[in-house]
Design an enzyme around this catalytic site. Structure first.
Site, PDB file in Angstrom:
ATOM      1  N   HIS A 120       0.723  -1.284  -0.043  1.00 54.41           N
ATOM      2  CA  HIS A 120       0.040   0.229  -0.024  1.00 54.41           C
ATOM      3  C   HIS A 120       0.882   1.302  -0.018  1.00 54.41           C
ATOM      4  O   HIS A 120       2.051   1.233   0.269  1.00 54.41           O
ATOM      5  CB  HIS A 120      -0.937  -0.033   1.379  1.00 54.41           C
ATOM      6  CG  HIS A 120      -0.229   0.066   2.514  1.00 54.41           C
ATOM      7  ND1 HIS A 120       0.219   1.090   2.910  1.00 54.41           N
ATOM      8  CD2 HIS A 120       0.055  -0.852   3.298  1.00 54.41           C
ATOM      9  CE1 HIS A 120       0.861   0.916   4.221  1.00 54.41           C
ATOM     10  NE2 HIS A 120       0.840  -0.485   4.403  1.00 54.41           N
ATOM     11  N   HIS A 160       0.746  -5.598   2.773  1.00 55.90           N
ATOM     12  CA  HIS A 160       1.709  -4.722   3.643  1.00 55.90           C
ATOM     13  C   HIS A 160       3.077  -5.226   3.679  1.00 55.90           C
ATOM     14  O   HIS A 160       3.330  -6.263   3.214  1.00 55.90           O
ATOM     15  CB  HIS A 160       0.887  -4.723   5.256  1.00 55.90           C
ATOM     16  CG  HIS A 160      -0.620  -4.447   5.212  1.00 55.90           C
ATOM     17  ND1 HIS A 160      -1.007  -3.322   5.505  1.00 55.90           N
ATOM     18  CD2 HIS A 160      -1.692  -5.293   5.016  1.00 55.90           C
ATOM     19  CE1 HIS A 160      -2.209  -3.309   5.232  1.00 55.90           C
ATOM     20  NE2 HIS A 160      -2.594  -4.575   4.963  1.00 55.90           N
TER      21      HIS A 160
END
Length: 203
Positions: free
Chosen positions: A9, A150
């Site tokens: 992200h 992540h």
């Protein structure tokens, strides 16, 4: 073969401030939104069959930017979340070192052996993400898919793909909006790209 394009992200305010996020649901900051738009543009010409994402907002926002170019829904899966940092969430490295220096030192030297207080271990993260990834791969044979997740999660998946122990996970960088590509061929994984961020080199 299933080709999986993994994307970390974009940046959040907590990333910028050096705070541990984990399961805390923090949105992208202005820079992170720009990063999401640029990685989406980078992947615009890829032939993509499905877009998966962690259910945390920062990953979803990045995935939604990618999805706009492909007319696909974002399929969210909580199994692709970051590690749960427990009582460390919202704290900086310096704040954690002040009270939990021994635990944190071990977690960075031997992450296979210990996890944060009231959180989860990277072994648990590995179990949940690899199981869910295998389900995605089984659904998309001979296709390309995107998975937005992540930094810690991606390091775990790279260790699994390379057949190396989790204690090597911190040897791999995962910058905001980085692209990683792994091809899954039967029971074999081939890593073809790691931490590629050229799409954001000018911001």
């Amino acid at each position: 073969m299933t080709r999986v394009i993994f994307v970390r992200h974009g940046q959040t305010s907590w990333n910028q401030e050096g705070k541990y996020q984990g399961h805390s649901d923090i949105s992208l900051n202005e820079r992170g939104i720009r990063q999401g738009n640029l990685v989406a543009k980078r992947l615009a010409n890829e032939k993509i069959s499905a877009i998966y994402s962690s259910d945390l907002l920062r990953a979803q926002q990045t995935a939604e930017a990618i999805a706009e170019y492909h007319g696909l829904p974002v399929i969210t899966k909580p199994e692709f979340r970051e590690i749960n940092f427990g009582i460390w969430e919202g704290l900086t490295y310096q704040e954690i070192m002040a009270d939990w220096s021994e635990i944190l030192t071990v977690m960075y030297s031997k992450p296979s052996e210990i996890g944060p207080p009231q959180g989860e271990s990277f072994q648990v993260v590995k179990q949940r993400v690899t199981r869910s990834l295998q389900e995605c791969i089984a659904k998309h044979q001979e296709q390309n898919i995107v998975l937005v997740s992540h930094g810690g999660t991606m390091r775990v998946l790279l260790c699994a793909a390379l057949g190396i122990g989790l204690d090597k996970m911190w040897s791999m960088r995962q910058d905001s909006s980085a692209i990683n590509i792994i091809e899954y061929i039967d029971n074999r994984a081939v890593v073809s790209l790691v931490n590629d961020t050229w799409h954001v080199k000018d911001i």
